[in-house]
Design a protein around this motif. Sequence first.
Motif, PDB file in Angstrom:
ATOM      1  N   THR A  22       0.853  -1.191   0.000  1.00  0.00           N
ATOM      2  CA  THR A  22       0.000   0.000   0.000  1.00  0.00           C
ATOM      3  C   THR A  22       0.887   1.239   0.000  1.00  0.00           C
ATOM      4  N   TYR A  24      -0.011   5.773   0.276  1.00  0.00           N
ATOM      5  CA  TYR A  24      -1.126   6.728   0.377  1.00  0.00           C
ATOM      6  C   TYR A  24      -0.705   8.147   0.004  1.00  0.00           C
ATOM      7  N   LEU A  41      -1.234  -0.499  -3.972  1.00  0.00           N
ATOM      8  CA  LEU A  41      -2.645  -0.384  -3.606  1.00  0.00           C
ATOM      9  C   LEU A  41      -2.845   0.857  -2.741  1.00  0.00           C
ATOM     10  N   GLY A  43      -4.932   1.605  -0.448  1.00  0.00           N
ATOM     11  CA  GLY A  43      -5.920   0.855   0.327  1.00  0.00           C
ATOM     12  C   GLY A  43      -6.795   1.769   1.168  1.00  0.00           C
ATOM     13  N   ASP A  44      -8.030   1.300   1.407  1.00  0.00           N
ATOM     14  CA  ASP A  44      -8.864   2.086   2.324  1.00  0.00           C
ATOM     15  C   ASP A  44      -8.374   1.916   3.767  1.00  0.00           C
ATOM     16  N   SER A  45      -7.339   1.064   3.947  1.00  0.00           N
ATOM     17  CA  SER A  45      -6.646   0.998   5.237  1.00  0.00           C
ATOM     18  C   SER A  45      -6.104   2.381   5.610  1.00  0.00           C
ATOM     19  N   LYS A 113     -10.074  -2.010  -6.686  1.00  0.00           N
ATOM     20  CA  LYS A 113     -10.265  -3.237  -5.894  1.00  0.00           C
ATOM     21  C   LYS A 113     -11.583  -3.113  -5.149  1.00  0.00           C
ATOM     22  N   VAL A 180      -7.250 -10.753  -3.680  1.00  0.00           N
ATOM     23  CA  VAL A 180      -6.588 -10.741  -2.369  1.00  0.00           C
ATOM     24  C   VAL A 180      -7.283 -11.761  -1.472  1.00  0.00           C
ATOM     25  N   ILE A 203      -2.544 -12.016   2.357  1.00  0.00           N
ATOM     26  CA  ILE A 203      -2.148 -11.240   3.550  1.00  0.00           C
ATOM     27  C   ILE A 203      -2.694 -12.054   4.718  1.00  0.00           C
ATOM     28  N   VAL A 215       0.568  -3.802   4.357  1.00  0.00           N
ATOM     29  CA  VAL A 215       0.303  -2.369   4.549  1.00  0.00           C
ATOM     30  C   VAL A 215       1.649  -1.715   4.872  1.00  0.00           C
TER      31      VAL A 215
HETATM   32  O1  KIV Z   1      -6.996  -1.513   2.450  1.00  0.00           O
HETATM   33  C1  KIV Z   1      -5.989  -2.245   2.344  1.00  0.00           C
HETATM   34  O2  KIV Z   1      -4.854  -1.848   2.610  1.00  0.00           O
HETATM   35  C2  KIV Z   1      -6.206  -3.612   1.889  1.00  0.00           C
HETATM   36  C3  KIV Z   1      -5.053  -4.560   1.957  1.00  0.00           C
HETATM   37  C4  KIV Z   1      -4.793  -4.986   3.336  1.00  0.00           C
HETATM   38  C5  KIV Z   1      -5.234  -5.719   1.054  1.00  0.00           C
HETATM   39  O3  KIV Z   1      -7.286  -3.949   1.491  1.00  0.00           O
END
Ligand code: KIV
Length: 275
Positions: A22, A24, A41, A43-45, A113, A180, A203, A215
């Motif tokens: 990931t 951001y 990615l 990610g929404d994380s 995703k 994933v 993961i 992440v």
């Molecule tokens: O949001 C994210 O970072 C994820 C990953 C953990 C796959 O979906």
Amino acid sequence: MRVTISEIKEFKQKKEKFVMLTAYDYSTARLVDEAGVPLILVGDSLGMVLLGYDSTIPVTMDEMIHHTKAVVRGAKHALVIGDMPFMTYHTSASDALRNAARFMQEGGCQAVKLEGGVVVADTVKRIVDCGIPVMGHIGLTPQSIHQLGGHKAQGKTPETAERLLKDARALEQGGAFAVVLETVPAQLAKLITEKISIPTIGIGAGADCDGQVQVINDLLGMFSDFVPKHAKQYAKLAGIMKSAIGDYIGEVKSGKFPTAAHSPSIDESLLKELD
Ligand code: KIV
């Protein structure tokens, strides 16, 4: 040249392990990209590690687009994937298409995703048919934590394991280019990996997935709230950062920083003319 989804699929055919990470923001995306990571990615994380929410559920499209733009500016080579936030692809096919299109047009990424298997397979197909590559995500799907009863491993009974295999197959049939697998038993992840033709990216799903994802904040040891079981810290940046910040505070207080080298100067005689 930017990585393509065909190249990602080829990793599986060639049995070559690959990674996704990931990112951001611009600076991190640049580092990740320059290190040779083929898939980034957004990610929404980011809701948890960057924005301090207690889950990914509050994350909005606008927040995701904002960060996706920054990552795309930093990543010159990696394929960038925007993570569709909670309820942006369930309310209707047209909402899903509109939001996926926003990621591509406004965010500038190359794929999206979304979480879920059989339930979202038709939506995946609609998005893919419109020319937008989709990555699936099954197992522990963080947008459904309240339904799942928390961050629990998935697929530990024969029924739930079979459901996950069906989910993976539905995504494959829907046209997803990869999926994933999050927090599922390693043996089940291996079986799914063997049974589907698209790459699996694990993961917390063992070593037999085609690729792995982490992440970035976990990997670098920057997120100090907790360390998830699936994470490995390859560095402990939180400590290094705190110590650097402490040094800065100390040097400002003691007068050691800044020095003459840190600012411009002029001939002091010029200042004599001032009142
Ligand atoms: O949001 C994210 O970072 C994820 C990953 C953990 C796959 O979906």
